[in-house]
Design a protein around this motif. Structure first.
Motif, mmCIF file in Angstrom:
data_model
loop_
_atom_site.group_PDB
_atom_site.id
_atom_site.type_symbol
_atom_site.label_atom_id
_atom_site.label_comp_id
_atom_site.label_asym_id
_atom_site.label_seq_id
_atom_site.Cartn_x
_atom_site.Cartn_y
_atom_site.Cartn_z
ATOM 1 N N ASP A 26 0.834 -1.204 0.000
ATOM 2 C CA ASP A 26 0.000 0.000 0.000
ATOM 3 C C ASP A 26 0.869 1.256 0.000
ATOM 4 O O ASP A 26 0.532 2.258 -0.642
ATOM 5 N N VAL A 27 1.978 1.198 0.736
ATOM 6 C CA VAL A 27 2.917 2.318 0.743
ATOM 7 C C VAL A 27 3.462 2.538 -0.668
ATOM 8 O O VAL A 27 3.575 3.677 -1.134
ATOM 9 N N ALA A 28 3.795 1.440 -1.343
ATOM 10 C CA ALA A 28 4.344 1.532 -2.700
ATOM 11 C C ALA A 28 3.381 2.228 -3.656
ATOM 12 O O ALA A 28 3.796 2.971 -4.552
ATOM 13 N N VAL A 29 2.089 2.013 -3.445
ATOM 14 C CA VAL A 29 1.079 2.623 -4.318
ATOM 15 C C VAL A 29 0.941 4.118 -4.039
ATOM 16 O O VAL A 29 0.782 4.927 -4.961
ATOM 17 N N HIS A 30 1.018 4.504 -2.757
ATOM 18 C CA HIS A 30 0.735 5.887 -2.366
ATOM 19 C C HIS A 30 1.957 6.811 -2.360
ATOM 20 O O HIS A 30 1.814 8.028 -2.419
ATOM 21 N N LYS A 31 3.142 6.265 -2.278
ATOM 22 C CA LYS A 31 4.339 7.099 -2.141
ATOM 23 C C LYS A 31 4.668 7.830 -3.443
ATOM 24 O O LYS A 31 4.348 7.371 -4.542
ATOM 25 N N LYS A 32 5.331 8.977 -3.285
ATOM 26 C CA LYS A 32 5.872 9.726 -4.419
ATOM 27 C C LYS A 32 7.289 10.153 -4.064
ATOM 28 O O LYS A 32 7.508 10.703 -2.988
ATOM 29 N N ASN A 33 8.224 9.878 -4.938
ATOM 30 C CA ASN A 33 9.619 10.224 -4.687
ATOM 31 C C ASN A 33 10.010 11.466 -5.480
ATOM 32 O O ASN A 33 9.632 11.631 -6.627
ATOM 33 N N TYR A 34 10.776 12.320 -4.811
ATOM 34 C CA TYR A 34 11.233 13.556 -5.436
ATOM 35 C C TYR A 34 12.725 13.722 -5.204
ATOM 36 O O TYR A 34 13.256 13.325 -4.163
ATOM 37 N N ARG A 35 13.380 14.348 -6.172
ATOM 38 C CA ARG A 35 14.809 14.628 -6.096
ATOM 39 C C ARG A 35 15.010 16.128 -5.960
ATOM 40 O O ARG A 35 14.442 16.913 -6.734
ATOM 41 N N LEU A 36 15.803 16.534 -4.962
ATOM 42 C CA LEU A 36 16.095 17.941 -4.733
ATOM 43 C C LEU A 36 17.559 18.219 -5.002
ATOM 44 O O LEU A 36 18.429 17.416 -4.648
ATOM 45 N N ASN A 37 17.836 19.349 -5.589
ATOM 46 C CA ASN A 37 19.199 19.817 -5.750
ATOM 47 C C ASN A 37 19.659 20.507 -4.477
ATOM 48 O O ASN A 37 18.847 20.918 -3.638
ATOM 49 N N LYS A 38 20.952 20.666 -4.317
ATOM 50 C CA LYS A 38 21.493 21.399 -3.178
ATOM 51 C C LYS A 38 20.938 22.819 -3.175
ATOM 52 O O LYS A 38 20.940 23.510 -4.185
ATOM 53 N N GLY A 39 20.422 23.253 -2.022
ATOM 54 C CA GLY A 39 19.864 24.588 -1.887
ATOM 55 C C GLY A 39 18.383 24.680 -2.210
ATOM 56 O O GLY A 39 17.750 25.718 -1.973
ATOM 57 N N GLU A 40 17.794 23.598 -2.722
ATOM 58 C CA GLU A 40 16.380 23.611 -3.078
ATOM 59 C C GLU A 40 15.513 23.437 -1.830
ATOM 60 O O GLU A 40 15.841 22.672 -0.927
ATOM 61 N N VAL A 41 14.390 24.147 -1.799
ATOM 62 C CA VAL A 41 13.493 24.129 -0.642
ATOM 63 C C VAL A 41 12.429 23.040 -0.822
ATOM 64 O O VAL A 41 11.778 22.964 -1.879
ATOM 65 N N LEU A 42 12.251 22.225 0.203
ATOM 66 C CA LEU A 42 11.243 21.163 0.180
ATOM 67 C C LEU A 42 9.871 21.729 0.529
ATOM 68 O O LEU A 42 8.885 21.477 -0.166
ATOM 69 N N PHE A 43 9.788 22.475 1.612
ATOM 70 C CA PHE A 43 8.573 23.213 1.974
ATOM 71 C C PHE A 43 8.988 24.409 2.815
ATOM 72 O O PHE A 43 10.092 24.454 3.345
ATOM 73 N N THR A 44 8.096 25.379 2.928
ATOM 74 C CA THR A 44 8.430 26.615 3.622
ATOM 75 C C THR A 44 7.536 26.828 4.843
ATOM 76 O O THR A 44 6.422 26.279 4.926
ATOM 77 N N GLU A 45 8.041 27.623 5.757
ATOM 78 C CA GLU A 45 7.313 27.988 6.965
ATOM 79 C C GLU A 45 5.973 28.628 6.602
ATOM 80 O O GLU A 45 5.898 29.451 5.698
ATOM 81 N N ASN A 46 4.900 28.200 7.304
ATOM 82 C CA ASN A 46 3.517 28.683 7.122
ATOM 83 C C ASN A 46 2.844 28.143 5.867
ATOM 84 O O ASN A 46 1.705 28.528 5.555
ATOM 85 N N GLU A 47 3.499 27.235 5.164
ATOM 86 C CA GLU A 47 2.869 26.572 4.013
ATOM 87 C C GLU A 47 1.887 25.520 4.518
ATOM 88 O O GLU A 47 2.127 24.854 5.528
ATOM 89 N N ASN A 48 0.770 25.360 3.828
ATOM 90 C CA ASN A 48 -0.216 24.357 4.228
ATOM 91 C C ASN A 48 0.363 22.943 4.107
ATOM 92 O O ASN A 48 1.058 22.627 3.146
#
Length: 226
Positions: A26-48
């Protein structure tokens, strides 16, 4: 942030390690993988909050604005959970997450993560223990900020980084951080950190080569941080 279809072994992260074997498909079906570069923001403060992230590889800095200053909360490494501070009732991230190196994360949407907690008692139990440890660490850091001198806090920071990331083949702490990030994590200014770090170098407690830090005298570091 780009999707990555080749990563994730469905075994390393906090979610997979603590889920039933029958739940992994079930995890395999629902998961999404993302690749970030150095310095890239995953999420920001106060973001939903959309969901929870698990770090598959790389290093993520978790940080927060404190007035005009930045306060580093943590440095996440492989297997760590990221974004859990957004599980509160407000459903917004109270921190920002930024990649310090090329990193791969696994994203699980909030609905499926909550269902996973209901279906996997071990996952819920381990998450409760994780939160308890995080609370204890936060209380300790608050106490140290109020009562411990910068030199002691820096020594504790270096020991913590050594414990968490280990040593490189050359014997240096196996994470490369800017002096500003170390200062923000220690709760001091860059100028003060630079001065205190030079004191530790002169006392032959540490050795510094660029961003590489070698702990020459761990016993003295422990004594200064106690």
């Amino acid at each position: 942030m780009k999707k990555d279809t080749n990563s994730c072994d469905l075994a390393s992260c906090f979610l997979c390690r603590n889920s039933l074997a029958s739940w992994i498909p079930d995890v395999a079906v629902h998961k999404k993988n993302y690749r970030l570069n150095k310095g890239e923001v995953l999420f920001t403060e106060n973001e939903n909050v959309q969901g929870i992230y698990f770090l598959y590889d790389g290093i993520i800095k978790v940080h927060k604005q404190w007035g005009e200053k930045e306060l580093v909360i943590n440095f996440a490494q492989q297997g760590d959970i990221i974004g859990y501070r957004g599980l509160c009732s407000d459903k917004v991230y109270p921190v920002t997450a930024t990649a310090l190196a090329p990193s791969t994360v696994c994203f699980i949407d909030l609905g499926f993560f909550e269902t996973s907690l209901e279906a996997n008692h071990q996952l819920t139990y381990q998450l409760m223990k994780f939160f308890a440890n995080e609370l204890q660490d936060a209380e300790k850091r608050m106490r140290n900020l109020a009562h411990m001198e910068v030199k002691g806090r820096l020594c504790e920071t270096l020991l913590l980084l050594h414990k968490r990331f280990g040593e490189s083949k050359e014997g240096y702490i196996d994470i490369l951080l800017s002096k500003q990030d170390i200062a923000s994590f220690t709760g001091t200014t860059y100028e003060t950190l630079f001065r205190v770090m030079n004191e530790l170098i002169k006392e032959k407690i540490i050795n510094v080569n660029g961003k590489k830090i070698f702990l020459l005298n761990k016993a003295k570091l422990k004594k200064l941080s106690s």
